[in-house]
Scaffold this motif. Sequence first.
Motif, PDB file in Angstrom:
ATOM      1  N   ALA A  81     -54.143  34.901 -27.150  1.00  0.00           N
ATOM      2  CA  ALA A  81     -52.913  35.690 -27.242  1.00  0.00           C
ATOM      3  C   ALA A  81     -52.319  35.920 -25.852  1.00  0.00           C
ATOM      4  CB  ALA A  81     -53.181  37.019 -27.937  1.00  0.00           C
ATOM      5  N   ILE A  82     -53.165  36.240 -24.888  1.00  0.00           N
ATOM      6  CA  ILE A  82     -52.698  36.455 -23.511  1.00  0.00           C
ATOM      7  C   ILE A  82     -52.061  35.184 -22.971  1.00  0.00           C
ATOM      8  CG2 ILE A  82     -53.462  36.889 -21.139  1.00  0.00           C
ATOM      9  CD1 ILE A  82     -55.669  38.718 -22.492  1.00  0.00           C
ATOM     10  N   GLU A  83     -52.712  34.055 -23.183  1.00  0.00           N
ATOM     11  CA  GLU A  83     -52.187  32.777 -22.709  1.00  0.00           C
ATOM     12  C   GLU A  83     -50.852  32.445 -23.377  1.00  0.00           C
ATOM     13  OE1 GLU A  83     -53.450  28.088 -22.824  1.00  0.00           O
ATOM     14  OE2 GLU A  83     -55.051  29.587 -22.750  1.00  0.00           O
ATOM     15  N   ALA A  84     -50.749  32.713 -24.677  1.00  0.00           N
ATOM     16  CA  ALA A  84     -49.507  32.442 -25.409  1.00  0.00           C
ATOM     17  C   ALA A  84     -48.365  33.287 -24.854  1.00  0.00           C
ATOM     18  CB  ALA A  84     -49.698  32.709 -26.896  1.00  0.00           C
ATOM     19  N   ILE A  85     -48.635  34.568 -24.594  1.00  0.00           N
ATOM     20  CA  ILE A  85     -47.604  35.452 -24.041  1.00  0.00           C
ATOM     21  C   ILE A  85     -47.215  34.987 -22.645  1.00  0.00           C
ATOM     22  CG2 ILE A  85     -47.097  37.795 -23.235  1.00  0.00           C
ATOM     23  CD1 ILE A  85     -49.041  38.769 -25.501  1.00  0.00           C
ATOM     24  N   GLU A  86     -48.223  34.726 -21.834  1.00  0.00           N
ATOM     25  CA  GLU A  86     -47.975  34.344 -20.443  1.00  0.00           C
ATOM     26  C   GLU A  86     -47.120  33.081 -20.354  1.00  0.00           C
ATOM     27  OE1 GLU A  86     -50.592  33.660 -16.372  1.00  0.00           O
ATOM     28  OE2 GLU A  86     -51.595  33.901 -18.288  1.00  0.00           O
ATOM     29  N   GLN A  87     -47.463  32.074 -21.134  1.00  0.00           N
ATOM     30  CA  GLN A  87     -46.725  30.810 -21.068  1.00  0.00           C
ATOM     31  C   GLN A  87     -45.321  30.915 -21.652  1.00  0.00           C
ATOM     32  OE1 GLN A  87     -49.245  27.822 -22.818  1.00  0.00           O
ATOM     33  NE2 GLN A  87     -50.624  27.780 -21.064  1.00  0.00           N
ATOM     34  N   SER A  88     -45.172  31.660 -22.747  1.00  0.00           N
ATOM     35  CA  SER A  88     -43.867  31.718 -23.402  1.00  0.00           C
ATOM     36  C   SER A  88     -42.905  32.702 -22.738  1.00  0.00           C
ATOM     37  CB  SER A  88     -44.028  32.057 -24.884  1.00  0.00           C
ATOM     38  OG  SER A  88     -44.675  33.299 -25.046  1.00  0.00           O
ATOM     39  N   ALA A  89     -43.415  33.670 -21.997  1.00  0.00           N
ATOM     40  CA  ALA A  89     -42.548  34.661 -21.343  1.00  0.00           C
ATOM     41  C   ALA A  89     -42.170  34.262 -19.921  1.00  0.00           C
ATOM     42  CB  ALA A  89     -43.231  36.028 -21.329  1.00  0.00           C
ATOM     43  N   ARG A  90     -42.840  33.272 -19.370  1.00  0.00           N
ATOM     44  CA  ARG A  90     -42.632  32.899 -17.965  1.00  0.00           C
ATOM     45  C   ARG A  90     -41.314  32.153 -17.768  1.00  0.00           C
ATOM     46  NH1 ARG A  90     -47.254  29.852 -16.468  1.00  0.00           N
ATOM     47  NH2 ARG A  90     -48.215  31.814 -15.872  1.00  0.00           N
ATOM     48  N   THR A  91     -40.540  32.613 -16.786  1.00  0.00           N
ATOM     49  CA  THR A  91     -39.352  31.882 -16.353  1.00  0.00           C
ATOM     50  C   THR A  91     -39.565  31.329 -14.943  1.00  0.00           C
ATOM     51  OG1 THR A  91     -38.264  33.780 -15.304  1.00  0.00           O
ATOM     52  CG2 THR A  91     -37.838  33.427 -17.664  1.00  0.00           C
ATOM     53  N   GLY A  92     -40.543  31.889 -14.242  1.00  0.00           N
ATOM     54  CA  GLY A  92     -40.790  31.488 -12.864  1.00  0.00           C
ATOM     55  C   GLY A  92     -39.984  32.286 -11.863  1.00  0.00           C
ATOM     56  N   LYS A  93     -39.205  33.228 -12.365  1.00  0.00           N
ATOM     57  CA  LYS A  93     -38.378  34.048 -11.484  1.00  0.00           C
ATOM     58  C   LYS A  93     -38.928  35.468 -11.443  1.00  0.00           C
ATOM     59  CE  LYS A  93     -34.199  31.402 -12.092  1.00  0.00           C
ATOM     60  NZ  LYS A  93     -33.864  30.753 -13.332  1.00  0.00           N
ATOM     61  N   ILE A  94     -38.517  36.209 -10.427  1.00  0.00           N
ATOM     62  CA  ILE A  94     -38.971  37.584 -10.280  1.00  0.00           C
ATOM     63  C   ILE A  94     -38.563  38.395 -11.517  1.00  0.00           C
ATOM     64  CG2 ILE A  94     -36.922  38.389  -9.069  1.00  0.00           C
ATOM     65  CD1 ILE A  94     -38.895  39.984  -7.241  1.00  0.00           C
ATOM     66  N   GLY A  95     -39.423  39.321 -11.921  1.00  0.00           N
ATOM     67  CA  GLY A  95     -39.124  40.173 -13.069  1.00  0.00           C
ATOM     68  C   GLY A  95     -39.621  39.644 -14.402  1.00  0.00           C
ATOM     69  N   ASP A  96     -40.472  38.612 -14.388  1.00  0.00           N
ATOM     70  CA  ASP A  96     -41.001  38.055 -15.637  1.00  0.00           C
ATOM     71  C   ASP A  96     -41.845  39.065 -16.410  1.00  0.00           C
ATOM     72  OD1 ASP A  96     -39.784  35.627 -15.638  1.00  0.00           O
ATOM     73  OD2 ASP A  96     -41.535  34.482 -14.988  1.00  0.00           O
ATOM     74  N   GLY A  97     -42.438  40.023 -15.715  1.00  0.00           N
ATOM     75  CA  GLY A  97     -43.162  41.088 -16.402  1.00  0.00           C
ATOM     76  C   GLY A  97     -44.636  41.138 -16.083  1.00  0.00           C
ATOM     77  N   LYS A  98     -45.352  41.894 -16.904  1.00  0.00           N
ATOM     78  CA  LYS A  98     -46.793  42.115 -16.728  1.00  0.00           C
ATOM     79  C   LYS A  98     -47.461  42.110 -18.093  1.00  0.00           C
ATOM     80  CE  LYS A  98     -46.989  43.687 -12.274  1.00  0.00           C
ATOM     81  NZ  LYS A  98     -45.757  43.170 -11.777  1.00  0.00           N
ATOM     82  N   ILE A  99     -48.769  41.844 -18.076  1.00  0.00           N
ATOM     83  CA  ILE A  99     -49.595  41.946 -19.279  1.00  0.00           C
ATOM     84  C   ILE A  99     -50.747  42.885 -18.951  1.00  0.00           C
ATOM     85  CG2 ILE A  99     -51.078  40.734 -20.930  1.00  0.00           C
ATOM     86  CD1 ILE A  99     -49.443  38.197 -20.345  1.00  0.00           C
ATOM     87  N   PHE A 100     -50.954  43.881 -19.812  1.00  0.00           N
ATOM     88  CA  PHE A 100     -52.046  44.827 -19.659  1.00  0.00           C
ATOM     89  C   PHE A 100     -52.979  44.676 -20.855  1.00  0.00           C
ATOM     90  CE2 PHE A 100     -48.170  46.627 -17.872  1.00  0.00           C
ATOM     91  CZ  PHE A 100     -48.558  46.881 -16.568  1.00  0.00           C
ATOM     92  N   VAL A 101     -54.281  44.632 -20.598  1.00  0.00           N
ATOM     93  CA  VAL A 101     -55.268  44.485 -21.661  1.00  0.00           C
ATOM     94  C   VAL A 101     -56.236  45.657 -21.593  1.00  0.00           C
ATOM     95  CG1 VAL A 101     -57.027  42.977 -22.658  1.00  0.00           C
ATOM     96  CG2 VAL A 101     -55.096  41.971 -21.434  1.00  0.00           C
ATOM     97  N   SER A 102     -56.457  46.306 -22.738  1.00  0.00           N
ATOM     98  CA  SER A 102     -57.394  47.420 -22.781  1.00  0.00           C
ATOM     99  C   SER A 102     -58.228  47.344 -24.058  1.00  0.00           C
ATOM    100  CB  SER A 102     -56.658  48.759 -22.698  1.00  0.00           C
ATOM    101  OG  SER A 102     -55.664  48.843 -23.692  1.00  0.00           O
ATOM    102  N   ALA A 103     -59.378  47.994 -24.016  1.00  0.00           N
ATOM    103  CA  ALA A 103     -60.279  48.009 -25.171  1.00  0.00           C
ATOM    104  C   ALA A 103     -59.765  48.997 -26.218  1.00  0.00           C
ATOM    105  CB  ALA A 103     -61.681  48.395 -24.738  1.00  0.00           C
ATOM    106  N   VAL A 104     -59.963  48.642 -27.479  1.00  0.00           N
ATOM    107  CA  VAL A 104     -59.594  49.521 -28.585  1.00  0.00           C
ATOM    108  C   VAL A 104     -60.882  49.938 -29.281  1.00  0.00           C
ATOM    109  CG1 VAL A 104     -58.416  49.649 -30.813  1.00  0.00           C
ATOM    110  CG2 VAL A 104     -57.355  48.441 -28.910  1.00  0.00           C
ATOM    111  N   GLU A 105     -61.124  51.230 -29.351  1.00  0.00           N
ATOM    112  CA  GLU A 105     -62.357  51.732 -29.947  1.00  0.00           C
ATOM    113  C   GLU A 105     -62.336  51.701 -31.461  1.00  0.00           C
ATOM    114  OE1 GLU A 105     -63.855  55.432 -28.500  1.00  0.00           O
ATOM    115  OE2 GLU A 105     -63.155  55.011 -26.469  1.00  0.00           O
ATOM    116  N   ARG A 106     -61.189  52.047 -32.040  1.00  0.00           N
ATOM    117  CA  ARG A 106     -61.153  52.199 -33.495  1.00  0.00           C
ATOM    118  C   ARG A 106     -59.746  51.973 -34.010  1.00  0.00           C
ATOM    119  NH1 ARG A 106     -63.020  57.798 -36.393  1.00  0.00           N
ATOM    120  NH2 ARG A 106     -63.089  57.021 -38.522  1.00  0.00           N
ATOM    121  N   VAL A 107     -59.657  51.269 -35.136  1.00  0.00           N
ATOM    122  CA  VAL A 107     -58.375  51.052 -35.801  1.00  0.00           C
ATOM    123  C   VAL A 107     -58.548  51.425 -37.266  1.00  0.00           C
ATOM    124  CG1 VAL A 107     -56.636  49.359 -36.467  1.00  0.00           C
ATOM    125  CG2 VAL A 107     -57.769  49.158 -34.258  1.00  0.00           C
ATOM    126  N   ILE A 108     -57.601  52.185 -37.806  1.00  0.00           N
ATOM    127  CA  ILE A 108     -57.651  52.600 -39.213  1.00  0.00           C
ATOM    128  C   ILE A 108     -56.311  52.293 -39.856  1.00  0.00           C
ATOM    129  CG2 ILE A 108     -57.935  54.548 -40.808  1.00  0.00           C
ATOM    130  CD1 ILE A 108     -59.228  55.600 -37.774  1.00  0.00           C
TER     131      ILE A 108
END
Length: 112
Positions: free
Chosen positions: A73-100
């Motif tokens: 998923a990270i790779e898909a976002i990174e490749q599809s969102a990249r323009t190569g110019k400043i301001g392309d953005g950031k990706i943050f990844v964190s652990a999820v303890e519980r989902v209901i």
Amino acid sequence: MKKIEAIIKPFKLDDVREALQEIGLAGMTVTEVKGFGRQKGHTELYRGAEYVVDFLPKLKLEVVVDDEMADRAIEAIEQSARTGKIGDGKIFVSAVERVIRIRTGEEGPEAV
């Protein structure tokens, strides 16, 4: 499980959504946000007056995935969102303890 938050340029949303669907990701949350990083902002001219736009429009994309799908998923976002110019953005990844899932009470990966 991992929560992936990506700040992307608004016009890249369709590309990112398609890339995530191709790897089998079903759902996501998208929020319109404003901010700046190294891009800082820029000046614009309005009715002859120049003013500074400090906060630039961006989109915040949030997805929760199984640990084994996170890298894809990270790779898909990174490749599809990249323009190569400043301001392309950031990706943050964190652990999820519980989902209901509220409707059924399911927990864990089945709730996503």
